[in-house]
Design an enzyme around this catalytic site. Structure first.
Site, PDB file in Angstrom:
ATOM      1  N   ASP A 124       0.809  -1.222   0.000  1.00 20.46           N
ATOM      2  CA  ASP A 124       0.000   0.000   0.000  1.00 20.46           C
ATOM      3  C   ASP A 124       0.840   1.268   0.000  1.00 20.46           C
ATOM      4  O   ASP A 124       0.489   2.257   0.656  1.00 20.46           O
ATOM      5  CB  ASP A 124      -0.964   0.028   1.213  1.00 20.46           C
ATOM      6  CG  ASP A 124      -1.751  -1.254   1.330  1.00 20.46           C
ATOM      7  OD1 ASP A 124      -2.244  -1.725   0.299  1.00 20.46           O
ATOM      8  OD2 ASP A 124      -1.852  -1.804   2.446  1.00 20.46           O
ATOM      9  N   HIS A 131      -5.366  -2.020  -6.600  1.00 17.48           N
ATOM     10  CA  HIS A 131      -4.902  -0.685  -6.956  1.00 17.48           C
ATOM     11  C   HIS A 131      -6.014   0.090  -7.649  1.00 17.48           C
ATOM     12  O   HIS A 131      -6.786  -0.448  -8.414  1.00 17.48           O
ATOM     13  CB  HIS A 131      -3.607  -0.701  -7.768  1.00 17.48           C
ATOM     14  CG  HIS A 131      -3.580  -1.741  -8.830  1.00 17.48           C
ATOM     15  ND1 HIS A 131      -2.684  -2.777  -8.844  1.00 17.48           N
ATOM     16  CD2 HIS A 131      -4.362  -1.902  -9.896  1.00 17.48           C
ATOM     17  CE1 HIS A 131      -2.937  -3.538  -9.878  1.00 17.48           C
ATOM     18  NE2 HIS A 131      -3.932  -3.032 -10.546  1.00 17.48           N
ATOM     19  N   THR A 132      -6.041   1.371  -7.291  1.00 18.83           N
ATOM     20  CA  THR A 132      -7.115   2.216  -7.799  1.00 18.83           C
ATOM     21  C   THR A 132      -6.622   2.937  -9.045  1.00 18.83           C
ATOM     22  O   THR A 132      -5.544   3.522  -9.052  1.00 18.83           O
ATOM     23  CB  THR A 132      -7.501   3.252  -6.720  1.00 18.83           C
ATOM     24  OG1 THR A 132      -7.707   2.524  -5.512  1.00 18.83           O
ATOM     25  CG2 THR A 132      -8.753   4.004  -7.084  1.00 18.83           C
ATOM     26  N   GLN A 161       1.961  -6.463  -3.070  1.00 17.90           N
ATOM     27  CA  GLN A 161       2.255  -6.436  -1.634  1.00 17.90           C
ATOM     28  C   GLN A 161       3.574  -5.687  -1.368  1.00 17.90           C
ATOM     29  O   GLN A 161       3.813  -4.681  -2.008  1.00 17.90           O
ATOM     30  CB  GLN A 161       2.295  -7.851  -1.039  1.00 17.90           C
ATOM     31  CG  GLN A 161       0.914  -8.451  -0.833  1.00 17.90           C
ATOM     32  CD  GLN A 161       0.305  -9.027  -2.090  1.00 17.90           C
ATOM     33  OE1 GLN A 161       0.959  -9.751  -2.815  1.00 17.90           O
ATOM     34  NE2 GLN A 161      -0.934  -8.707  -2.362  1.00 17.90           N
ATOM     35  N   THR A 210       2.513 -12.553   3.578  1.00 17.02           N
ATOM     36  CA  THR A 210       1.698 -13.196   2.570  1.00 17.02           C
ATOM     37  C   THR A 210       2.461 -14.451   2.114  1.00 17.02           C
ATOM     38  O   THR A 210       3.550 -14.744   2.621  1.00 17.02           O
ATOM     39  CB  THR A 210       1.359 -12.229   1.412  1.00 17.02           C
ATOM     40  OG1 THR A 210       0.372 -12.849   0.579  1.00 17.02           O
ATOM     41  CG2 THR A 210       2.579 -11.865   0.574  1.00 17.02           C
ATOM     42  N   LEU A 252       4.303  12.141   0.687  1.00 15.20           N
ATOM     43  CA  LEU A 252       4.895  13.167   1.552  1.00 15.20           C
ATOM     44  C   LEU A 252       3.954  14.334   1.787  1.00 15.20           C
ATOM     45  O   LEU A 252       4.046  15.023   2.804  1.00 15.20           O
ATOM     46  CB  LEU A 252       6.199  13.705   0.929  1.00 15.20           C
ATOM     47  CG  LEU A 252       7.394  12.779   0.966  1.00 15.20           C
ATOM     48  CD1 LEU A 252       7.325  11.779  -0.171  1.00 15.20           C
ATOM     49  CD2 LEU A 252       8.690  13.538   0.887  1.00 15.20           C
TER      50      LEU A 252
HETATM   51  P1  IMP Z   1      -2.952 -12.819   2.410  1.00 15.35           P
HETATM   52  O1  IMP Z   1      -2.025 -12.275   1.372  1.00 15.35           O
HETATM   53  O2  IMP Z   1      -4.402 -12.560   2.104  1.00 15.35           O
HETATM   54  O3  IMP Z   1      -2.672 -14.245   2.755  1.00 15.35           O
HETATM   55  O4  IMP Z   1      -2.680 -11.996   3.758  1.00 15.35           O
HETATM   56  C1  IMP Z   1      -1.458 -12.125   4.483  1.00 15.35           C
HETATM   57  C2  IMP Z   1      -1.041 -10.799   5.098  1.00 15.35           C
HETATM   58  O5  IMP Z   1      -0.628  -9.921   4.064  1.00 15.35           O
HETATM   59  C3  IMP Z   1      -2.155 -10.062   5.855  1.00 15.35           C
HETATM   60  O6  IMP Z   1      -1.581  -9.373   6.947  1.00 15.35           O
HETATM   61  C4  IMP Z   1      -2.675  -9.091   4.832  1.00 15.35           C
HETATM   62  O7  IMP Z   1      -3.266  -7.954   5.432  1.00 15.35           O
HETATM   63  C5  IMP Z   1      -1.379  -8.712   4.116  1.00 15.35           C
HETATM   64  N1  IMP Z   1      -1.611  -8.275   2.739  1.00 15.35           N
HETATM   65  C6  IMP Z   1      -1.919  -9.063   1.674  1.00 15.35           C
HETATM   66  N2  IMP Z   1      -2.045  -8.322   0.573  1.00 15.35           N
HETATM   67  C7  IMP Z   1      -1.792  -7.060   0.917  1.00 15.35           C
HETATM   68  C8  IMP Z   1      -1.730  -5.817   0.186  1.00 15.35           C
HETATM   69  O8  IMP Z   1      -1.919  -5.742  -1.040  1.00 15.35           O
HETATM   70  N3  IMP Z   1      -1.414  -4.715   0.909  1.00 15.35           N
HETATM   71  C9  IMP Z   1      -1.148  -4.763   2.239  1.00 15.35           C
HETATM   72  N4  IMP Z   1      -1.187  -5.882   2.954  1.00 15.35           N
HETATM   73  C10 IMP Z   1      -1.509  -7.023   2.304  1.00 15.35           C
END
Ligand code: IMP
Length: 474
Positions: A22, A51-52, A227, A242, A386
């Site tokens: 993010d 993503h937006t 991610q 993840t 920022l």
């Molecule tokens: P999963 O990818 O759904 O298995 O989630 C595993 C961890 O990764 C969790 O803490 C989610 O919140 C985080 N996570 C997965 N995808 C994203 C993303 O695109 N942005 C931020 N955190 C993510």
């Protein structure tokens, strides 16, 4: 340094996140896809990402298909690589939505070796991993973890398997032994998948060979990470991660190329605050454990927070509108209570999950983690967001931990015990109109200088707003 100079002789570039996701990769993927790339490829994760993108003046959230698809009409190629996990109904919903906006997918290629997220993956993920209340890690509940678990366990279902009913049937039967808690009906699942098989056929390829061909032809390739490094199964804060390797190496491997041929890897860093969603250690978090538990509880939303902190807002066509510069938010970001300060920064920067709507946990940018990321993803960094904390009287960066180490200890226990030592800097006013590095406020330049020396990194681009123009190239 201008953009032309930065891109001189670059044939392959990558945009990856150096934090917990993010960080605003989307803006730059969109920028380089529109102005530079011939091919945009994604190699990891699935519809846990979001993503937006603004399409024909309307905001759309994409979960699977890279933003480069917007340029399909002019022959740009979009690749979903071998390292990805794909929920077929999400994929075709996205394709249908694009179609409604008259965005074509004529040059979309999907790896035959990507894995399919099956209904039983989603059920298990929702039951075991999504809720932090039940000891889950706060996953997105999209079936990502169980799908990769089956991949590693050599039990996964590949896109290529959709074209062989017997193989599909054998694999789903085998899953019954893994998903004992579920009543898996093989025929029912096959019937639900078969319509997708016909639709995906024109897109399904050996994308690794295609990527190699693109390289031979001298095409300009943009790798879009998903991610973030600190969520990587290899390099992140395990087990709060993840299930894919979202580093530069993992992203390249996920499309079948070597990270060595990536001429310009760019690691995105949110600055001077950062965020995390889901469970796991976050040494610089504002409000510490209180913020972690609060963000883990189901049901907290942006509108809750606006009501709770008496920030004026309206709901227009289902979307919440509020002034991010409201005086209440200003008071909050300057509060002496760190939890309140965190909520204020969340509202000022609009930090709520694009996929899940969850409030993101907020903390100051951790230079120790950033240094670690530079070691893995390379020195070049893009700093984002920022502008969001302008008007804070002070901001901080976390340098080294009190334990004396400035190495990032991935271990949960050590990270939880680590209190960072902070360097404070004077706040700044609105910088969204600034287009040259030299015109940035002195305190911000000094923070960026300190951050570069500490991390051994090099900040090449600074983002001061969501619009493409709101960018400084150094
Ligand atoms: P999963 O990818 O759904 O298995 O989630 C595993 C961890 O990764 C969790 O803490 C989610 O919140 C985080 N996570 C997965 N995808 C994203 C993303 O695109 N942005 C931020 N955190 C993510």
């Amino acid at each position: 340094m201008g953009l032309d100079k930065l891109l001189k002789d670059v044939k392959t570039m990558a945009i990856v996140c150096n934090q917990w996701g993010d960080t605003g990769k989307g803006k730059f993927s969109d920028y380089f896809a529109s102005h530079w790339a011939d091919v945009t490829a994604r190699g990891t994760g699935g519809n846990n990402a979001g993503h937006t993108v603004v399409v024909n003046g309307k905001e759309k959230i994409f979960h699977l298909i890279p933003t480069g698809i917007i340029n399909d009409y002019r022959g740009q190629i979009t690749v979903l690589g071998n390292g990805m996990v794909i929920d077929l109904s999400v994929l075709f919903n996205e394709i249908d939505e694009l179609d409604l906006e008259r965005i074509t997918c004529n040059n979309l290629m999907i790896s035959k070796d990507a894995h399919i997220i099956m209904p039983y993956h989603i059920k298990r993920d929702v039951a075991k991993n999504r809720s932090q209340k039940n000891g889950g890690i706060g996953s997105t509940g999209r079936g990502i973890g169980p799908c990769y678990t089956d991949k590693i366990g050599r039990k996964g279902v590949l896109i290529g398997d959709l074209f062989d009913r017997d193989k599909l049937s054998r694999k789903i039967d085998a899953a019954k032994e893994i998903y004992l808690e579920q009543k898996i009906n093989t025929d029912e699942i096959i019937d639900s998948l078969i319509p997708f098989a016909e639709r995906i056929r024109p897109f399904a390829r050996d994308t690794v060979s295609e990527m190699h061909r693109f390289m031979r032809e001298g095409k300009k390739i943009l790798l879009e990470g998903a991610q973030g490094l600190l969520l990587s199964i290899e390099h992140g804060t395990y087990p709060y991660v993840t299930s894919s390797d979202c580093s530069l190496n993992g992203t390249a491997s996920g499309v079948g190329i070597s990270a060595r041929i990536v001429d310009l890897p760019l690691g995105v860093v949110k600055f001077p605050f950062m965020t995390r969603v889901g469970a796991g250690p976050f040494p610089t978090e504002l409000g510490g454990r209180r913020s972690e538990s609060y963000c883990a509880e189901d049901g907290h939303t942006k509108s809750d927070e606006l009501v709770m902190y008496k920030v004026p807002h309206k709901v227009i066509e289902g979307r919440i509108k509020y002034n991010r510069n409201d005086s209440r938010i200003y008071q909050m970001i300057n509060s002496s209570d760190e939890f309140t300060q965190g909520v204020g920064l969340r509202l000022a920067a609009d930090e709520y999950g694009a996929t899940t709507g969850r409030p993101r946990r907020i903390g100051w940018t951790d230079a120790v983690a950033a240094k670690y990321a530079v070691g893995i993803n390379g020195p070049f960094m893009i700093l984002t967001k920022l502008d969001s904390i302008s008007r804070a009287r002070k901001f901080k960066l976390g340098y080294s931990y009190e334990s004396g180490t400035d190495d990032f200890p991935k271990d949960e226990g050590l990270l939880r015990e680590s209190s960072p030592t902070y360097q404070s800097y004077e706040g700044y006013d609105d910088i969204s109109g600034v287009r040259s590095y030299n015109r940035l406020p002195k305190s911000l330049k000094s923070a960026i200088g300190d951050f570069e020396s500490f991390t051994d990194g090099r900040v090449v681009i600074i983002s001061v707003g969501a619009d493409r123009e709101e960018t400084i190239v150094r």
